[in-house]
Design an enzyme around this catalytic site. Sequence first.
Site, PDB file in Angstrom:
ATOM      1  N   ARG A  13      -2.056  -6.541 177.598  1.00 34.02           N
ATOM      2  CA  ARG A  13      -2.159  -8.204 178.399  1.00 34.02           C
ATOM      3  C   ARG A  13      -3.155  -8.073 179.519  1.00 34.02           C
ATOM      4  O   ARG A  13      -3.420  -7.525 180.107  1.00 34.02           O
ATOM      5  CB  ARG A  13      -0.249  -8.387 178.551  1.00 34.02           C
ATOM      6  CG  ARG A  13       0.506  -8.545 177.965  1.00 34.02           C
ATOM      7  CD  ARG A  13       0.747  -8.893 176.392  1.00 34.02           C
ATOM      8  NE  ARG A  13       1.801  -9.227 175.953  1.00 34.02           N
ATOM      9  CZ  ARG A  13       2.043  -8.797 174.884  1.00 34.02           C
ATOM     10  NH1 ARG A  13       1.298  -8.124 174.594  1.00 34.02           N
ATOM     11  NH2 ARG A  13       2.813  -8.956 173.886  1.00 34.02           N
ATOM     12  N   GLU A  57      -5.699 -16.999 175.374  1.00 32.93           N
ATOM     13  CA  GLU A  57      -5.262 -16.360 173.129  1.00 32.93           C
ATOM     14  C   GLU A  57      -5.298 -17.537 172.730  1.00 32.93           C
ATOM     15  O   GLU A  57      -4.329 -18.834 172.965  1.00 32.93           O
ATOM     16  CB  GLU A  57      -5.356 -14.953 173.105  1.00 32.93           C
ATOM     17  CG  GLU A  57      -5.497 -13.664 173.998  1.00 32.93           C
ATOM     18  CD  GLU A  57      -4.427 -13.042 173.453  1.00 32.93           C
ATOM     19  OE1 GLU A  57      -3.404 -12.607 172.608  1.00 32.93           O
ATOM     20  OE2 GLU A  57      -4.664 -11.252 174.307  1.00 32.93           O
ATOM     21  N   HIS A  85      -6.602  -9.275 170.052  1.00 34.91           N
ATOM     22  CA  HIS A  85      -5.705  -8.623 169.928  1.00 34.91           C
ATOM     23  C   HIS A  85      -4.741  -8.426 168.572  1.00 34.91           C
ATOM     24  O   HIS A  85      -4.045  -8.045 168.217  1.00 34.91           O
ATOM     25  CB  HIS A  85      -4.479 -10.314 170.309  1.00 34.91           C
ATOM     26  CG  HIS A  85      -3.339  -9.220 171.757  1.00 34.91           C
ATOM     27  ND1 HIS A  85      -3.424 -10.009 172.409  1.00 34.91           N
ATOM     28  CD2 HIS A  85      -3.097  -8.150 170.883  1.00 34.91           C
ATOM     29  CE1 HIS A  85      -1.579  -9.251 173.372  1.00 34.91           C
ATOM     30  NE2 HIS A  85      -1.509  -8.241 172.186  1.00 34.91           N
TER      31      HIS A  85
END
Length: 309
Positions: free
Chosen positions: A232, A261, A280
Amino acid sequence: MSARPVILVTGADLAPQALALLEGFDVVYAGKAPQEADLVALCQRHDPVAIIVRYGRIPAAVMDAAPALRVVSKHGSGTDTIDRQAAQERGIEVRAAAGANAAAVAEQALALLLACAKSVVQLDSRMHAGHWDKATHKSVELRGRTIGLVGLGAIGQRFARMCHAMDMKVIGHDPFAQDVPAVVRRVDLDTIWRESDAISLHCPLTAGNRGLVNAQTLAACRRGLLLVNTARGGLVDEQALLDAVRSGQVAAAGLDSFATEPMTAPHPFQGHPNIVLSPHIGGVTHDAYVAMGVGAARNVLAVLQPQAA
């Protein structure tokens, strides 16, 4: 409102194998980038008994809009986008498809580690520009180097075995992990910072570890550190990392997750030759998509139909 109980998916799709498990329910999709207001409106319209979380956040307001809600099931392993305290206060269970994307994320971590150690992206760019840097470039050999893992769950353990197979020394920190492979020497965090040539993050984001990688912890590391984060973004103080890369304290960083994000441009990381970026997608493979969907569906059924699970 549907005559059958509704499951809300905060995404645009779900694997057919998962849908087959949920054939007794109506499945409603929230789209690729659902915002809180969208989810509240959908919950008010359909009153779902379950939410399968792919994208977006599930705060208390979304839960309150769905009086029938009994379970919030993460399509993956990280539940930091779900207000767990609010769920507990409302008697709503929170489940995660733990380990479903372990292979995919561990492979992405290894790809980023190798990209950092071998300057893959920089050399590719130079070659395409017509350069031949054999006489001036030296890569990092990982054999014999120490890799420090923060988090020893399914992903961290799989990555540990990959690193051991490359003859790296593996140390790890995780106060909650059980049945850790013998290839990992368990240590405290201070030892991770002090002894590691490379560090890879594999822990969930909590209130207690936000900004775990910061100016102080990076200063405690060996100069020339390689840092990988497929967990994360909130685990890393991004400005501190950027400063450390610029100074050479961190030789290279491979990042698959970020504080905000999607990453908004322009971002200070963009264009830096010693920072390798991916959006990601560590857990985004076809196999992981199926496994996460099936895992999330089974977790829903375990709560709603425990006698059949």
